[in-house]
Design an enzyme around this catalytic site. Structure first.
Site, PDB file in Angstrom:
ATOM      1  N   HIS A 126      21.383  13.596  -6.316  1.00 54.85           N
ATOM      2  CA  HIS A 126      21.409  12.977  -4.981  1.00 54.85           C
ATOM      3  C   HIS A 126      22.073  11.599  -4.979  1.00 54.85           C
ATOM      4  CE1 HIS A 126      19.033  16.179  -3.352  1.00 54.85           C
ATOM      5  NE2 HIS A 126      17.966  15.908  -4.072  1.00 54.85           N
ATOM      6  N   ASP A 163      19.804  23.728  -8.237  1.00 56.02           N
ATOM      7  CA  ASP A 163      18.595  23.054  -7.749  1.00 56.02           C
ATOM      8  C   ASP A 163      18.354  23.485  -6.298  1.00 56.02           C
ATOM      9  OD1 ASP A 163      16.930  20.246  -8.455  1.00 56.02           O
ATOM     10  OD2 ASP A 163      17.261  20.556  -6.304  1.00 56.02           O
ATOM     11  N   HIS A 165      17.579  21.779  -3.833  1.00 58.69           N
ATOM     12  CA  HIS A 165      18.140  20.810  -2.889  1.00 58.69           C
ATOM     13  C   HIS A 165      19.656  20.732  -3.066  1.00 58.69           C
ATOM     14  CE1 HIS A 165      13.946  19.456  -3.692  1.00 58.69           C
ATOM     15  NE2 HIS A 165      13.932  19.336  -2.379  1.00 58.69           N
ATOM     16  N   ASP A 246      13.355  23.773  -8.982  1.00 62.83           N
ATOM     17  CA  ASP A 246      12.446  23.668  -7.838  1.00 62.83           C
ATOM     18  C   ASP A 246      12.646  24.776  -6.805  1.00 62.83           C
ATOM     19  OD1 ASP A 246      14.894  22.477  -7.435  1.00 62.83           O
ATOM     20  OD2 ASP A 246      14.100  20.541  -6.790  1.00 62.83           O
TER      21      ASP A 246
HETATM   22 ZN   LIG Z   1      15.618  19.385  -6.164  1.00 62.73          ZN
END
Ligand SMILES: [Zn+2]
Length: 309
Positions: A126, A163, A165, A246
Site C-alpha cells: 500500500h 493479497d 487488498h 488475507d
Molecule cells: Zn492485505
C-alpha cells in the site's frame, strides 16, 4: 529455496490491538520451520540503503519513516503506526527482497536456488512513492522491481499480487513504467477501494477484482483466464510476488473464501510460468494475512508447493 528473514522484523509493534502484530511473523516462521528443511536455505535479511529506497520512493517518504519522531507510538495515518523498532524492521523488509533479487539475479549467483520467500514485516504494497499507508512503510516489491531493472538491467519484471487488498501503492509506483508489469486479484469493494479492471496504467496493469464471498474457484478462474495469460504475454525475466494470505476464509479483515490449497495452486502456476519464462526466478514476500493460524498454514502451503515440485 532461499528463506529471508530477520529477528528485528519482530520489533515493529503497531500496538496491542493492531491486526499487523509481531505474532504474525512468529506464525509464519513456526509453520516454515515445520516443513522439510533439506531444500530450504535460511538467510538473514540485509537492510536496504537510502539510495536503494530512493529508486521507488521520494525523500518525503524516507524522512517520514527514517527520521526519529519525538515520541512513540508515532501515528502516520489512521491504521499505520510506528514503534521504536519500526524503521529498522521496514529497512529489513525491503532489504530481504533486494537480497533475494541480488542472490538470484546477479551475474555470479552464490546459490543454485531460483526461488525465494521473504518472511518479513511490515508489509509494503500500500505504500506509494511518497506516502506510507495501510500498515505499510516502504514498498518492498516496487523497490525490488526497480533494483532488477536499474541494477541488473532487466527489461521485463512482473509483480504478481494475490493479497486480498489491492496493491494501490505498487500500482501507483509502476503504472507509468512499461518495463514492470503489475497483476493483481483482490476483493473489491474493500480497502483501499482501488483496483478496478479499467485501471490499466500504460498497458502494464491488469486488475481482477473479486466480490466478497468469492471462493477458490473464482480466484483460480481470475488468474487462469485474465491474469496468467498476461504474464505469459509479457515474458518476464523475473517474477516478484506480493504474497498476502488475507484472502483466506478465516481472515478477519476481508471476505474471500480461499483455502490453503488455493495458495498451493497459485504457487505451482507461478512456478510453472517462472520455469517457462525466466529460469524459475520467483521471489515472494509476505504482505497481509491476519488470522494467525490461517496465515501460518497458508504460507506453508505456498512455500511447500514450491519445494515439492
Ligand atoms: Zn492485505
Amino acid at each position: 529455496m532461499l528463506i529471508y528473514t530477520h529477528p528485528a522484523c519482530l520489533q515493529h509493534d503497531p500496538g496491542r490491538a493492531h491486526a499487523e502484530s509481531p505474532q504474525r511473523l512468529h506464525a509464519v516462521l513456526d509453520a516454515l520451520r515445520g516443513l522439510p528443511q533439506e531444500r530450504m536455505e535460511w538467510r538473514e535479511a540485509p537492510a536496504a540503503s537510502r539510495d536503494q529506497l530512493a529508486m521507488a520512493h521520494t525523500r518525503r517518504l524516507l524522512d517520514a519513516v527514517l527520521i526519529e519522531p519525538l515520541s512513540f507510538p508515532h501515528q502516520l495515518d489512521a491504521d499505520t503506526v510506528m514503534s521504536q523498532g519500526s524503521a529498522q524492521a521496514a529497512l529489513l523488509a525491503v532489504g530481504a527482497v533486494l537480497g533475494a533479487v541480488d542472490a538470484i539475479c546477479g551475474e555470479h549467483p552464490d546459490t543454485p536456488a531460483r526461488q525465494a520467500f521473504c518472511a518479513v514485516r511490515p508489509p509494503g504494497h500500500h505504500a506509494t512513492m511518497s506516502t506510507p499507508m495501510g500498515f505499510c512503510l516502504f514498498n518492498a516489491v516496487a523497490v525490488a522491481a526497480r533494483q532488477a531493472v536499474l541494477i541488473h538491467g532487466m527489461e521485463r519484471v512482473a509483480i504478481v499480487d494475490f493479497d486480498v487488498h489491492h496493491g494501490n501503492g505498487t500500482q501507483a509506483i509502476v503504472e507509468h513504467d512499461p518495463r514492470i508489469l503489475y497483476l493483481s486479484s483482490h476483493q473489491l469493494p474493500l480497502y483501499p477501494d482501488s483496483g478496478g479492471a479499467d485501471e490499466r496504467g500504460v498497458g502494464n496493469v491488469f486488475n481482477a477484482p473479486l466480490p466478497a464471498g468469492a471462493d477458490g474457484e473464482a480466484f483460480r478462474r481470475a488468474w487462469r483466464e485474465t491474469l496468467l495469460p498476461e504474464l505469459d504475454r509479457f515474458q518476464p525475466q523475473l517474477i516478484l510476488v506480493s504474497a498476502g494470505f488475507d484472502g483466506h476464509w478465516l481472515d478477519p479483515l476481508a471476505g474471500l473464501l480461499l483455502k490453503e490449497a488455493d495458495y498451493a495452486w497459485i504457487a505451482r502456476e507461478l512456478l510453472s510460468a517462472a520455469d517457462q519464462h525466466c529460469g524459475g526466478r520467483l521471489i515472494s514476500t509476505l504482505e497481509g494475512g491476519y488470522s494467525l493460524s490461517a496465515l501460518g498454514s497458508s504460507a506453508a502451503a505456498y512455500v511447500e508447493a514450491q519445494l515439492s515440485r
